[in-house]
Design an enzyme around this catalytic site. Structure first.
Site, PDB file in Angstrom:
ATOM      1  N   GLY A  50       0.772  -1.235   0.000  1.00  0.00           N
ATOM      2  CA  GLY A  50       0.000   0.000   0.000  1.00  0.00           C
ATOM      3  C   GLY A  50       0.799   1.278   0.000  1.00  0.00           C
ATOM      4  O   GLY A  50       0.351   2.288  -0.531  1.00  0.00           O
ATOM      5  N   GLU A 105       4.225   4.241   5.834  1.00  0.00           N
ATOM      6  CA  GLU A 105       2.967   3.490   5.870  1.00  0.00           C
ATOM      7  C   GLU A 105       1.912   4.182   5.029  1.00  0.00           C
ATOM      8  O   GLU A 105       1.914   5.408   4.919  1.00  0.00           O
ATOM      9  CB  GLU A 105       2.448   3.412   7.320  1.00  0.00           C
ATOM     10  CG  GLU A 105       2.808   2.159   8.057  1.00  0.00           C
ATOM     11  CD  GLU A 105       2.005   0.938   7.619  1.00  0.00           C
ATOM     12  OE1 GLU A 105       1.453   0.902   6.510  1.00  0.00           O
ATOM     13  OE2 GLU A 105       1.959  -0.004   8.407  1.00  0.00           O
ATOM     14  N   ASP A 106       0.998   3.397   4.480  1.00  0.00           N
ATOM     15  CA  ASP A 106      -0.119   3.989   3.759  1.00  0.00           C
ATOM     16  C   ASP A 106      -1.194   4.465   4.733  1.00  0.00           C
ATOM     17  O   ASP A 106      -1.735   5.556   4.588  1.00  0.00           O
ATOM     18  CB  ASP A 106      -0.697   3.014   2.729  1.00  0.00           C
ATOM     19  CG  ASP A 106      -1.123   1.670   3.308  1.00  0.00           C
ATOM     20  OD1 ASP A 106      -0.849   1.383   4.494  1.00  0.00           O
ATOM     21  OD2 ASP A 106      -1.720   0.881   2.551  1.00  0.00           O
ATOM     22  N   ASP A 109      -4.391   2.125  11.089  1.00  0.00           N
ATOM     23  CA  ASP A 109      -5.763   1.821  11.469  1.00  0.00           C
ATOM     24  C   ASP A 109      -5.763   1.522  12.967  1.00  0.00           C
ATOM     25  O   ASP A 109      -5.707   2.437  13.770  1.00  0.00           O
ATOM     26  CB  ASP A 109      -6.236   0.634  10.621  1.00  0.00           C
ATOM     27  CG  ASP A 109      -7.736   0.517  10.531  1.00  0.00           C
ATOM     28  OD1 ASP A 109      -8.395   0.655  11.568  1.00  0.00           O
ATOM     29  OD2 ASP A 109      -8.250   0.274   9.429  1.00  0.00           O
ATOM     30  N   LYS A 137      -6.310   6.809  11.041  1.00  0.00           N
ATOM     31  CA  LYS A 137      -7.670   6.629  11.552  1.00  0.00           C
ATOM     32  C   LYS A 137      -7.588   6.484  13.070  1.00  0.00           C
ATOM     33  O   LYS A 137      -7.684   5.382  13.595  1.00  0.00           O
ATOM     34  CB  LYS A 137      -8.291   5.350  10.994  1.00  0.00           C
ATOM     35  CG  LYS A 137      -8.797   5.390   9.608  1.00  0.00           C
ATOM     36  CD  LYS A 137      -9.553   4.089   9.336  1.00  0.00           C
ATOM     37  CE  LYS A 137      -9.879   3.901   7.898  1.00  0.00           C
ATOM     38  NZ  LYS A 137     -10.563   2.599   7.676  1.00  0.00           N
ATOM     39  N   PHE A 159     -14.082   2.805   4.910  1.00  0.00           N
ATOM     40  CA  PHE A 159     -13.250   1.899   4.126  1.00  0.00           C
ATOM     41  C   PHE A 159     -12.773   2.643   2.888  1.00  0.00           C
ATOM     42  O   PHE A 159     -13.556   2.911   1.990  1.00  0.00           O
ATOM     43  CB  PHE A 159     -14.017   0.635   3.739  1.00  0.00           C
ATOM     44  CG  PHE A 159     -13.104  -0.454   3.252  1.00  0.00           C
ATOM     45  CD1 PHE A 159     -12.672  -1.440   4.107  1.00  0.00           C
ATOM     46  CD2 PHE A 159     -12.643  -0.463   1.941  1.00  0.00           C
ATOM     47  CE1 PHE A 159     -11.801  -2.431   3.663  1.00  0.00           C
ATOM     48  CE2 PHE A 159     -11.765  -1.441   1.493  1.00  0.00           C
ATOM     49  CZ  PHE A 159     -11.351  -2.422   2.353  1.00  0.00           C
ATOM     50  N   VAL A 160     -11.484   3.002   2.868  1.00  0.00           N
ATOM     51  CA  VAL A 160     -10.946   3.826   1.793  1.00  0.00           C
ATOM     52  C   VAL A 160     -10.025   3.027   0.875  1.00  0.00           C
ATOM     53  O   VAL A 160      -9.381   2.062   1.293  1.00  0.00           O
ATOM     54  CB  VAL A 160     -10.194   5.055   2.346  1.00  0.00           C
ATOM     55  CG1 VAL A 160     -11.164   6.004   3.036  1.00  0.00           C
ATOM     56  CG2 VAL A 160      -9.067   4.670   3.281  1.00  0.00           C
ATOM     57  N   ASP A 166      -5.947  -0.674  -1.225  1.00  0.00           N
ATOM     58  CA  ASP A 166      -6.714  -1.576  -2.069  1.00  0.00           C
ATOM     59  C   ASP A 166      -7.891  -2.202  -1.336  1.00  0.00           C
ATOM     60  O   ASP A 166      -8.004  -2.135  -0.116  1.00  0.00           O
ATOM     61  CB  ASP A 166      -5.814  -2.717  -2.551  1.00  0.00           C
ATOM     62  CG  ASP A 166      -5.537  -3.733  -1.450  1.00  0.00           C
ATOM     63  OD1 ASP A 166      -5.849  -4.923  -1.632  1.00  0.00           O
ATOM     64  OD2 ASP A 166      -5.012  -3.350  -0.385  1.00  0.00           O
ATOM     65  N   ARG A 172      -5.738   0.268  -6.220  1.00  0.00           N
ATOM     66  CA  ARG A 172      -4.477   0.896  -5.801  1.00  0.00           C
ATOM     67  C   ARG A 172      -4.073   2.034  -6.741  1.00  0.00           C
ATOM     68  O   ARG A 172      -3.437   2.984  -6.319  1.00  0.00           O
ATOM     69  CB  ARG A 172      -3.340  -0.133  -5.771  1.00  0.00           C
ATOM     70  CG  ARG A 172      -3.434  -1.151  -4.675  1.00  0.00           C
ATOM     71  CD  ARG A 172      -2.140  -1.975  -4.625  1.00  0.00           C
ATOM     72  NE  ARG A 172      -2.288  -3.179  -3.828  1.00  0.00           N
ATOM     73  CZ  ARG A 172      -2.185  -3.230  -2.510  1.00  0.00           C
ATOM     74  NH1 ARG A 172      -1.968  -2.137  -1.828  1.00  0.00           N
ATOM     75  NH2 ARG A 172      -2.320  -4.373  -1.868  1.00  0.00           N
TER      76      ARG A 172
END
Length: 186
Positions: A50, A105-106, A109, A137, A159-160, A166, A172
């Protein structure tokens, strides 16, 4: 929505557009450049898959020499929820002892996977470990075990997908961050 019209029907809304991403990455690059010195030995560790687009764009905005490395870590099964078990699929190759490590990091969470990775990498005696994330988040974290040193955008618990993120390995390549329609992942 521009270049990615094929996915338009799958996206409920765009929450961060391409221009906003570009502008924030430029700002993050300057922040990171200001933290380190010209003589610092910096390893940028991309958490696959990601974060790859984010790292590529961010690295070009950092005005210092950096070394790239990659780690593939999994804590997700087939669903959208973490299994709680962290697996190292591909470990990094660089020796980080005495070097600055910048984990890219993407999204953060729950933070459990990243906390596990950081704890493991601490045992390799880096000079420092800092985290840069595109998305955060914070409301998903029960315990405030982990926070990014550099944060692109704080987002709600949606949920993104897009810009590296992805669902089932799709989306992606979107140039923006969008909320995926629920019917596609429920």
């Amino acid at each position: 929505m521009g270049k990615n019209n094929v996915f338009t029907n799958d996206i409920k809304e765009v929450i961060i557009n391409e221009e906003e991403i570009k502008q924030r990455i430029e700002e993050l690059g300057k922040e990171i450049t200001n933290i380190y010195n010209d003589d610092d030995d910096i390893v940028m560790l991309c958490i696959l898959r990601g974060a790859i687009l984010f790292m590529a764009d961010l690295a070009r905005e950092i005005d210092l020499p950096v070394v790239f490395d990659f780690m593939d870590v999994s804590s997700y099964g087939a669903s959208t929820e973490s299994s709680g078990v962290v697996r190292i699929i591909k470990d990094m190759e660089e020796n980080i002892e005495g070097r600055h490590l910048l984990i890219v990091e993407d999204i953060i969470d729950t933070g459990r996977t990243l906390k596990h990775v950081i704890d493991m990498l601490q045992t390799r005696n880096p000079k420092s470990i800092k985290v840069v994330t595109l998305l955060d988040k914070p409301e998903r974290r029960v315990k405030k075990e982990i926070d990014a040193d550099f944060n692109g955008f704080e987002i709600p618990d949606e949920f993104v997908v897009g810009y590296g993120l992805d669902f089932a390995e799709k989306y992606r390549n979107l140039s923006f961050i969008g909320v995926l329609k629920e019917k596609l992942y429920i």
